[in-house]
Design a protein around this motif. Structure first.
Motif, PDB file in Angstrom:
ATOM      1  N   TYR A 245      45.651 -23.643  32.441  1.00  0.00           N
ATOM      2  CA  TYR A 245      44.326 -24.016  32.938  1.00  0.00           C
ATOM      3  C   TYR A 245      43.314 -23.581  31.884  1.00  0.00           C
ATOM      4  CZ  TYR A 245      40.082 -24.609  35.558  1.00  0.00           C
ATOM      5  OH  TYR A 245      38.820 -25.022  35.942  1.00  0.00           O
ATOM      6  N   ASN A 246      42.656 -24.547  31.275  1.00  0.00           N
ATOM      7  CA  ASN A 246      41.692 -24.272  30.194  1.00  0.00           C
ATOM      8  C   ASN A 246      42.289 -23.317  29.168  1.00  0.00           C
ATOM      9  OD1 ASN A 246      39.908 -25.961  31.485  1.00  0.00           O
ATOM     10  ND2 ASN A 246      38.604 -24.327  32.292  1.00  0.00           N
ATOM     11  N   ALA A 247      43.436 -23.715  28.649  1.00  0.00           N
ATOM     12  CA  ALA A 247      44.204 -22.853  27.738  1.00  0.00           C
ATOM     13  C   ALA A 247      44.241 -23.413  26.325  1.00  0.00           C
ATOM     14  CB  ALA A 247      45.626 -22.687  28.282  1.00  0.00           C
ATOM     15  N   GLU A 248      43.185 -24.098  25.897  1.00  0.00           N
ATOM     16  CA  GLU A 248      43.210 -24.766  24.605  1.00  0.00           C
ATOM     17  C   GLU A 248      43.408 -23.807  23.435  1.00  0.00           C
ATOM     18  OE1 GLU A 248      39.520 -26.829  24.118  1.00  0.00           O
ATOM     19  OE2 GLU A 248      38.309 -24.999  23.963  1.00  0.00           O
ATOM     20  N   ALA A 249      42.955 -22.560  23.577  1.00  0.00           N
ATOM     21  CA  ALA A 249      43.091 -21.606  22.475  1.00  0.00           C
ATOM     22  C   ALA A 249      44.502 -21.038  22.371  1.00  0.00           C
ATOM     23  CB  ALA A 249      42.086 -20.460  22.645  1.00  0.00           C
ATOM     24  N   ALA A 250      45.188 -20.928  23.512  1.00  0.00           N
ATOM     25  CA  ALA A 250      46.486 -20.253  23.538  1.00  0.00           C
ATOM     26  C   ALA A 250      47.674 -21.208  23.508  1.00  0.00           C
ATOM     27  CB  ALA A 250      46.576 -19.375  24.781  1.00  0.00           C
ATOM     28  N   LEU A 251      47.509 -22.414  24.030  1.00  0.00           N
ATOM     29  CA  LEU A 251      48.646 -23.319  24.200  1.00  0.00           C
ATOM     30  C   LEU A 251      49.320 -23.742  22.894  1.00  0.00           C
ATOM     31  CD1 LEU A 251      50.402 -24.912  26.172  1.00  0.00           C
ATOM     32  CD2 LEU A 251      48.707 -26.769  26.067  1.00  0.00           C
TER      33      LEU A 251
ATOM     34  N   ASN B 264      40.196 -28.955  26.270  1.00  0.00           N
ATOM     35  CA  ASN B 264      41.107 -29.844  25.544  1.00  0.00           C
ATOM     36  C   ASN B 264      42.587 -29.560  25.794  1.00  0.00           C
ATOM     37  OD1 ASN B 264      39.058 -31.334  24.191  1.00  0.00           O
ATOM     38  ND2 ASN B 264      38.778 -29.611  22.766  1.00  0.00           N
ATOM     39  N   THR B 265      42.892 -28.765  26.816  1.00  0.00           N
ATOM     40  CA  THR B 265      44.285 -28.394  27.088  1.00  0.00           C
ATOM     41  C   THR B 265      45.173 -29.620  27.252  1.00  0.00           C
ATOM     42  OG1 THR B 265      43.676 -26.294  28.130  1.00  0.00           O
ATOM     43  CG2 THR B 265      45.831 -27.202  28.691  1.00  0.00           C
ATOM     44  N   LEU B 266      44.732 -30.572  28.051  1.00  0.00           N
ATOM     45  CA  LEU B 266      45.565 -31.740  28.321  1.00  0.00           C
ATOM     46  C   LEU B 266      45.765 -32.583  27.066  1.00  0.00           C
ATOM     47  CD1 LEU B 266      47.128 -32.999  30.629  1.00  0.00           C
ATOM     48  CD2 LEU B 266      45.105 -34.348  31.213  1.00  0.00           C
ATOM     49  N   ASP B 267      44.758 -32.700  26.230  1.00  0.00           N
ATOM     50  CA  ASP B 267      44.904 -33.431  24.965  1.00  0.00           C
ATOM     51  C   ASP B 267      45.928 -32.752  24.063  1.00  0.00           C
ATOM     52  OD1 ASP B 267      43.010 -35.319  25.702  1.00  0.00           O
ATOM     53  OD2 ASP B 267      41.348 -34.207  24.788  1.00  0.00           O
ATOM     54  N   ILE B 268      45.888 -31.432  24.019  1.00  0.00           N
ATOM     55  CA  ILE B 268      46.856 -30.684  23.212  1.00  0.00           C
ATOM     56  C   ILE B 268      48.266 -30.916  23.740  1.00  0.00           C
ATOM     57  CG2 ILE B 268      47.640 -28.349  22.619  1.00  0.00           C
ATOM     58  CD1 ILE B 268      44.640 -27.545  22.648  1.00  0.00           C
ATOM     59  N   ALA B 269      48.412 -30.898  25.061  1.00  0.00           N
ATOM     60  CA  ALA B 269      49.730 -31.106  25.669  1.00  0.00           C
ATOM     61  C   ALA B 269      50.258 -32.510  25.368  1.00  0.00           C
ATOM     62  CB  ALA B 269      49.648 -30.875  27.175  1.00  0.00           C
ATOM     63  N   LYS B 270      49.406 -33.502  25.467  1.00  0.00           N
ATOM     64  CA  LYS B 270      49.841 -34.880  25.217  1.00  0.00           C
ATOM     65  C   LYS B 270      50.180 -35.097  23.746  1.00  0.00           C
ATOM     66  CE  LYS B 270      47.424 -36.996  29.125  1.00  0.00           C
ATOM     67  NZ  LYS B 270      46.325 -37.919  29.557  1.00  0.00           N
ATOM     68  N   ASP B 271      49.400 -34.485  22.860  1.00  0.00           N
ATOM     69  CA  ASP B 271      49.705 -34.575  21.427  1.00  0.00           C
ATOM     70  C   ASP B 271      51.065 -33.934  21.135  1.00  0.00           C
ATOM     71  OD1 ASP B 271      48.908 -34.892  18.475  1.00  0.00           O
ATOM     72  OD2 ASP B 271      49.263 -32.726  18.636  1.00  0.00           O
ATOM     73  N   TYR B 272      51.309 -32.789  21.748  1.00  0.00           N
ATOM     74  CA  TYR B 272      52.602 -32.115  21.604  1.00  0.00           C
ATOM     75  C   TYR B 272      53.736 -32.996  22.128  1.00  0.00           C
ATOM     76  CZ  TYR B 272      56.312 -29.140  23.575  1.00  0.00           C
ATOM     77  OH  TYR B 272      57.516 -28.615  23.983  1.00  0.00           O
ATOM     78  N   GLN B 273      53.496 -33.664  23.242  1.00  0.00           N
ATOM     79  CA  GLN B 273      54.511 -34.553  23.813  1.00  0.00           C
ATOM     80  C   GLN B 273      54.875 -35.656  22.818  1.00  0.00           C
ATOM     81  OE1 GLN B 273      53.263 -37.084  27.169  1.00  0.00           O
ATOM     82  NE2 GLN B 273      55.070 -36.344  28.281  1.00  0.00           N
TER      83      GLN B 273
END
Length: 259
Positions: free
Chosen positions: A11-17, A44-53
Motif C-alpha cells: 500500500y503506497n510502497a513505491e519507495a520500497a517495492l 506509483n506502486t501499481l505501476d511499479i508492479a505492472k512494470d515488474y510483471q
C-alpha cells in the motif's frame, strides 16, 4: 516440480517495492508464483508492479506474477487474500522492502531440503534473517536466531524465526488464516498454529541452515511497537500460559538491560 508462492502486500510502497521485486526477478529457481496484493495504492506502486510483471514475462524465467489491487481491511486481511490465491507447494510472505539474501536462495532451499525426492514434504522450511535499513544496507544479523530444531514450543522464547524466512506448506496454511482480531502480531499466532498442525500431522520441520531473507527494520510492527508487544503477550499467554509468559518476559527485560 516444487512451486513456491511468494506473497507481497503493498500500500503506497513505491519507495520500497522495487528492491523486493528485483530480488524475486533475480531468483535462479524457475518455479515461482509471485502474488502482489495491493490495497488500492494512490502512488506509483501499481505501476511499479505492472512494470515488474512485464519484465518478468520478458525474462522468460518461469516465474508468474499475479497482481490484484483493491481496498482491504488491513494487512492481515490482505494476507488472507494471498493465501486463498496461492497455488504453490509452499507459501511465504515477503513484505515490500524485504528481499532475498542471494539470487540462489530458493534454488538452494530445494537442494538442501531435497524437496524433489523427499516425501512427505516438510510442513515448514525455515532459515536465518539479516536486518537492513530503509536503503537496503546491512545492519546486522537478527538477534533472535532460529533453533536447530523448531517446534511450536520454541516461540516461548520469542519469535525465533522471522516471518519472511518461514515457508509453510500451502495445503496446511490455506486452512489456517490469519486471525483478524490481531492488528500487529497475527504473524506470530499464525506461525505457532502452523507448527502445531505440523506436529499434529507428524510432519517434519526443516532447518535450511542458511540466511534466506534481508528484513527491513522499519515496518508496521516497528511503528506500533507498544501495541505489538501487548498482542504478543496475549498470544504467548494463550499458548504457553500466563505465569510462564510473565516470567519469560521478566527475563527478556533483564536481558535487555545487561546485553
Amino acid at each position: 516440480m516444487i512451486l513456491f508462492s511468494v506473497i507481497t502486500i503493498t500500500y503506497n510502497a513505491e519507495a520500497a517495492l522495487p528492491r523486493t521485486v528485483d530480488s524475486i526477478l533475480q531468483q535462479t529457481y524457475p518455479h515461482i508464483e509471485h502474488i502482489i496484493i495491493d490495497g488500492a495504492s494512490t502512488d506509483n506502486t501499481l505501476d511499479i508492479a505492472k512494470d515488474y510483471q512485464q519484465r518478468s514475462y520478458a525474462a522468460d524465467n518461469g516465474h508468474e506474477v499475479r497482481i490484484i489491487s483493491e481496498p482491504d481491511n488491513g494487512l492481515y486481511d490482505a494476507m488472507n487474500k494471498g493465501l486463498k490465491m496461492a497455488s504453490g507447494n509452499y507459501v511465504v510472505f515477503m513484505n515490500a522492502g524485504d528481499f532475498y539474501h542471494a539470487p540462489t536462495v530458493i534454488e538452494q532451499m530445494v537442494k538442501k531440503a531435497q524437496l524433489e525426492t523427499v516425501r512427505p514434504l516438510p510442513a515448514i522450511l525455515y532459515g536465518n534473517t539479516d536486518i537492513v535499513d530503509n536503503d537496503g544496507k546491512f545492519i546486522g544479523h537478527r538477534r533472535l536466531a532460529p533453533p536447530e530444531h523448531l517446534t511450536w514450543r520454541s516461540f516461548r522464547n520469542g519469535m525465533l524465526v522471522c516471518h519472511q524466512s518461514f515457508y509453510a506448506r500451502t495445503d496446511i496454511a490455506r486452512h489456517i488464516p490469519y486471525d483478524l482480531h490481531y492488528h500487529y502480531s497475527a504473524d506470530i499466532d499464525w506461525c505457532i498454529r502452523i507448527m502445531k498442525e505440523a506436529e499434529r500431522q507428524r510432519l517434519p520441520i526443516t532447518n535450511i541452515h542458511a540466511t534466506l531473507t534481508n528484513y527491513t527494520q522499519e515496518g508496521q510492527t516497528t511503528r506500533h511497537h507498544k501495541e505489538s508487544l501487548h498482542e504478543r503477550f496475549r498470544i504467548m499467554c494463550q499458548y504457553y500460559g500466563t505465569l510462564s509468559t510473565f516470567l519469560m518476559h521478566g527475563w527478556f527485560a533483564i536481558r535487555s538491560i545487561f546485553k
